[in-house]
Design an enzyme around this catalytic site. Structure first.
Site, short mmCIF file in Angstrom:
data_model
loop_
_atom_site.label_atom_id
_atom_site.label_comp_id
_atom_site.label_asym_id
_atom_site.label_seq_id
_atom_site.Cartn_x
_atom_site.Cartn_y
_atom_site.Cartn_z
CE LYS A 4 0.87 1.39 4.59
NZ LYS A 4 1.61 2.42 5.00
N PRO A 61 9.72 -4.70 0.00
CG PRO A 61 10.79 -2.73 -0.72
CD PRO A 61 9.45 -3.51 -0.82
CB VAL A 62 11.02 -6.43 5.33
CG1 VAL A 62 10.85 -6.54 6.83
CG2 VAL A 62 10.83 -7.43 4.69
CB ALA A 63 10.78 -2.66 8.48
CB ALA A 64 9.79 -0.67 3.19
N GLY A 81 3.85 -4.40 3.86
CA GLY A 81 4.07 -5.79 3.29
C GLY A 81 3.50 -6.85 4.23
N GLY A 82 3.93 -6.67 5.38
CA GLY A 82 3.63 -7.84 6.53
C GLY A 82 2.08 -7.92 6.74
CG ASP A 95 -1.21 -0.40 7.98
OD1 ASP A 95 -1.87 0.34 8.30
OD2 ASP A 95 0.09 -0.48 7.83
O1 C5P Z 1 -0.93 -2.65 14.89
P1 C5P Z 1 0.40 -2.46 14.72
O2 C5P Z 1 0.81 -3.70 15.36
O3 C5P Z 1 0.54 -2.79 13.16
O4 C5P Z 1 1.00 -1.27 15.13
C1 C5P Z 1 2.51 -1.40 15.36
C2 C5P Z 1 3.06 -0.20 16.38
O5 C5P Z 1 2.62 1.18 15.56
C3 C5P Z 1 2.09 -0.17 17.45
O6 C5P Z 1 2.60 -0.83 18.56
C4 C5P Z 1 2.04 1.49 17.70
O7 C5P Z 1 3.42 1.77 18.59
C5 C5P Z 1 2.26 2.12 16.44
N1 C5P Z 1 1.03 2.16 15.79
C6 C5P Z 1 0.30 3.55 16.32
N2 C5P Z 1 -1.00 4.10 15.98
C7 C5P Z 1 -1.54 3.37 14.81
C8 C5P Z 1 -0.95 2.17 14.27
C9 C5P Z 1 0.34 1.69 14.88
O8 C5P Z 1 0.88 4.11 17.43
N3 C5P Z 1 -2.80 3.77 14.50
#
Ligand code: C5P
Length: 338
Positions: A17, A108-111, A115-116, A150
């Site tokens: 995305k 790409p990962v953590a990008a 993707g995950g 996401d």
């Molecule tokens: O939900 P997910 O595990 O993908 O989110 C990873 C991290 O990103 C959360 O632990 C949080 O620190 C941050 N996050 C956030 N607000 C969001 C989505 C993610 O603070 N709306």
């Protein structure tokens, strides 16, 4: 242990995305952040195959980009979430046998391309298909949100306005063809989303308060009313600034400032950031235009006019935005490097 597939596997393409806009409205009491974002799928996709094998537990084999230990992969968490949801919704007598998953990783990962999360949505949907069961939409959504913020967007499958922490997904019509094409430049520095949100929470924010939200709402309204690709391209300069996490990402990876500046100079256009970064984007009217821009970025990297953080050069991809219908990436759009 991957296990041999029994019969035909269920196959899903999991697109990346792009955040055309990303407004952060504030920190919530649960620690997440409330968002307003226009998110679109792009034709750069991972491929996931799932099948029952007769094995004792779910397994995952990953090929392509390194995305860490398989046990931590969201694919396995999504299959487990799907199994739990089936038991809760349909009862414990429904069989949900262990699955073997094979993931070809191209995103790409953590990008900042999620993707995950896309893999997780594909796994959730694919697991239900492999078991031959279905869940009510609300239960699917709950299971998706339990895996990651996401994931619900990818379950919905098309262009959307995303609110809440990510779980409130309102589909909007995509622009009409021809599909705009994204140039994606991903420096080889993985960026953890929590670190970027933490920097935002600590006050590393854009100076123009509310600008990203105004741009995001405006774009959402335009898409709801029906928008041409040309109108979106005209907006691209404004959208490239409509990401509240850009200063925070640049705080976490200071080299992103020079990379973005170098791209702006080399391409003569505004450059946006997807999600929490570090992927930077520009959208073009055609694959030819995006390919030419990708060539210009590579030339500028080679002669030092663009400097990218991390070990080695950035990944450069050219990927059309996926328009509806269909809401899935067409077969053959494998997102290979250009
Ligand atoms: O939900 P997910 O595990 O993908 O989110 C990873 C991290 O990103 C959360 O632990 C949080 O620190 C941050 N996050 C956030 N607000 C969001 C989505 C993610 O603070 N709306």
């Amino acid at each position: 242990m991957t296990g041999a597939f029994r019969g035909d596997p269920v196959v899903r393409l999991a697109p990346a995305k792009l955040n055309l806009t990303l407004a952060v409205l504030g920190r919530r009491s649960d620690g997440y952040h409330a968002l307003h974002s226009v998110m679109v799928p792009v034709a750069l996709a991972d491929r996931l195959a799932l099948a029952t094998t007769g094995g004792a537990s779910d397994t995952l084999h990953v090929a392509g980009a390194d995305c860490g230990p398989a046990a931590d992969n969201l694919v396995l968490r999504a299959i487990a979430a799907a199994r739990t949801a089936v038991a809760v919704e349909l009862g414990p007598s429904i069989e949900t046998p262990p699955l073997a998953a094979r993931l070809e990783k191209r995103i790409p990962v953590a990008a900042g391309l999620a993707g995950g999360s896309s893999d997780a949505a594909a796994a959730l949907d694919g697991a239900l298909a492999a078991w031959g069961v279905d869940l009510p939409p609300a239960a699917r959504l709950r299971a998706a949100a339990s895996v990651g913020s996401d994931v619900p967007f990818f379950l919905a499958g098309g262009w959307a306005v995303v609110e809440g922490r990510g779980e409130a997904v309102s589909p909007v019509r995509s622009v009409r063809a021809p599909a705009p094409v994204a140039l994606l430049v991903t420096p080889s520095v993985p960026v953890g989303t929590p670190a970027v949100f933490a920097a935002w929470a600590a006050g590393v924010r854009p100076s123009g308060r509310g600008a990203a939200l105004a741009a995001s709402r405006h774009l959402a309204d335009e898409l709801r009313a029906g928008m041409t690709a040309r109108a979106l391209l005209v907006r691209a300069g404004i959208l490239a600034h409509a990401n509240d996490l850009m200063p925070a990402a640049q705080h976490v990876v200071p080299g992103l400032v020079a990379l973005r500046r170098g791209m702006i100079r080399a391409l003569g256009t505004a450059v946006g950031q997807s999600g929490s970064g570090p992927t930077l984007w520009v959208i073009y009217p055609s694959v030819e235009d995006a390919d030419a821009a990708a060539g210009a970025v590579r030339d500028a990297l080679a002669d030092g006019r663009i400097v990218s953080p991390g070990d080695g050069p950035p990944a450069v991809h050219v990927a059309p935005l996926v328009l509806d219908p269909p809401a899935i990436v067409p077969t053959g759009s494998d997102g290979s490097d250009t």
